[in-house]
Design an enzyme around this catalytic site. Structure first.
Site, mmCIF file in Angstrom:
data_model
loop_
_atom_site.group_PDB
_atom_site.id
_atom_site.type_symbol
_atom_site.label_atom_id
_atom_site.label_comp_id
_atom_site.label_asym_id
_atom_site.label_seq_id
_atom_site.Cartn_x
_atom_site.Cartn_y
_atom_site.Cartn_z
ATOM 1 N N GLU A 176 0.812 -1.217 0.000
ATOM 2 C CA GLU A 176 0.000 0.000 0.000
ATOM 3 C C GLU A 176 0.850 1.274 0.000
ATOM 4 O O GLU A 176 0.322 2.371 -0.190
ATOM 5 C CB GLU A 176 -0.961 -0.018 1.205
ATOM 6 C CG GLU A 176 -2.001 -1.131 1.077
ATOM 7 C CD GLU A 176 -2.916 -1.278 2.280
ATOM 8 O OE1 GLU A 176 -4.121 -1.438 2.107
ATOM 9 O OE2 GLU A 176 -2.406 -1.245 3.430
ATOM 10 N N ASP A 204 -12.222 -5.613 -2.986
ATOM 11 C CA ASP A 204 -13.154 -6.758 -2.874
ATOM 12 C C ASP A 204 -14.505 -6.211 -2.449
ATOM 13 O O ASP A 204 -14.610 -5.059 -2.053
ATOM 14 C CB ASP A 204 -12.638 -7.768 -1.836
ATOM 15 C CG ASP A 204 -12.479 -7.133 -0.463
ATOM 16 O OD1 ASP A 204 -11.419 -6.543 -0.221
ATOM 17 O OD2 ASP A 204 -13.417 -7.189 0.348
HETATM 18 N N1 ADE Z 1 -9.698 -4.102 3.387
HETATM 19 C C1 ADE Z 1 -9.922 -4.552 2.137
HETATM 20 N N2 ADE Z 1 -11.015 -5.330 2.074
HETATM 21 C C2 ADE Z 1 -11.490 -5.390 3.329
HETATM 22 C C3 ADE Z 1 -12.586 -6.043 3.929
HETATM 23 N N3 ADE Z 1 -13.410 -6.798 3.206
HETATM 24 N N4 ADE Z 1 -12.783 -5.890 5.264
HETATM 25 C C4 ADE Z 1 -11.937 -5.145 5.999
HETATM 26 N N5 ADE Z 1 -10.883 -4.501 5.494
HETATM 27 C C5 ADE Z 1 -10.650 -4.621 4.178
#
Ligand code: ADE
Length: 240
Positions: free
Chosen positions: A13, A204
């Site tokens: 990141e 996601d």
């Molecule tokens: N960072 C990226 N995706 C995430 C998720 N689904 N829950 C918590 N932090 C995240």
């Protein structure tokens, strides 16, 4: 010289930003990984905090005490909660909440952190309005293919991977994205009266779709980092 702290949880990141730093130095303190350098005429403090709210808060306070930044930016990936959001979209926080702070048993709202008058609402950590506007202007001008959304980001020490939990966070906080550090960076910045911004990219959909996060992590983390890099490189970046 303007001092800008950029904090990400994982190396992927922050790596894109690290590549652009001139006069790069690494500072080791306890297990914190911090880099300093310059981008244009700005002094950058780049930190890898580790995952979760406690790591993020410890790291942010260390950076504040050691380097006295004028601005703090938290970047990285996030899970998408909002309607219409897609993997690869950029999300800018208007404010942040801590979705896992729960004293509802005592009659407080979920996310209420004993700050503010209204105990029936979650505590909100507001991003700096001027930074937000400058970043949005840049996105409108430069990144025509990348969609961006502005709204509430909810942080908690949970990787959200369940449809029901996702819907609950979205509904309770009107949150469009979920991650694990932003609100802790924000809380620490607010305590120290330092303007901040949280910029994330959707990796996601927080619904447990197998493999999605891992598959996208590197590319999407790069997207968020690049947008931060473009942002701090612009001339009119200032918080006064
Ligand atoms: N960072 C990226 N995706 C995430 C998720 N689904 N829950 C918590 N932090 C995240």
């Amino acid at each position: 010289m303007e001092k800008i702290a950029i904090i990400g949880a994982m190396s992927c990141e922050i790596d894109e930003i690290k590549k652009c730093l001139t006069d790069l130095k690494e500072i080791s303190y306890q297990d914190l990984k911090t880099f300093t350098g310059n981008i244009n005429d700005k002094f950058i403090i780049l930190a890898q905090s580790g995952m979760g709210k406690v790591n993020a808060a410890i790291n942010t306070q260390y950076i504040i005490d050691t380097f006295h930044p004028d601005t703090i930016i938290n970047t990285g990936v996030a899970g998408g909660l909002g309607k219409g959001l897609k993997i690869g979209d950029i999300v800018i926080a208007e404010y942040l909440v801590q979705h896992d702070f729960d004293v509802t048993f005592l009659g407080y709202a979920k996310g209420y952190m004993f700050l503010g008058e209204d105990r029936k609402s979650p505590t909100k950590y507001l991003c700096d309005e001027k930074l937000l506007k400058t970043f949005e202007d840049l996105l409108n001008k430069k990144m025509t293919e990348t969609k961006y959304y502005k709204g509430v980001i909810a942080s908690g020490d949970i990787f959200v991977s369940d449809k029901k939990q996702k819907e609950e966070i979205n509904k309770t906080f009107n949150a469009i994205a979920v991650e694990m550090e932003g609100a802790a960076v924000a809380q620490t910045a607010v305590r120290n009266k330092i303007p901040f911004l949280v910029i994330r990219a959707i990796s996601d959909m927080a619904d447990g779709t197998e493999g999605e996060y891992r598959m996208n992590l590197e590319d999407i983390a790069k997207l968020a980092a690049n947008s931060v890099k473009n942002f701090i490189s612009i001339e009119n970046f200032t918080v006064d």
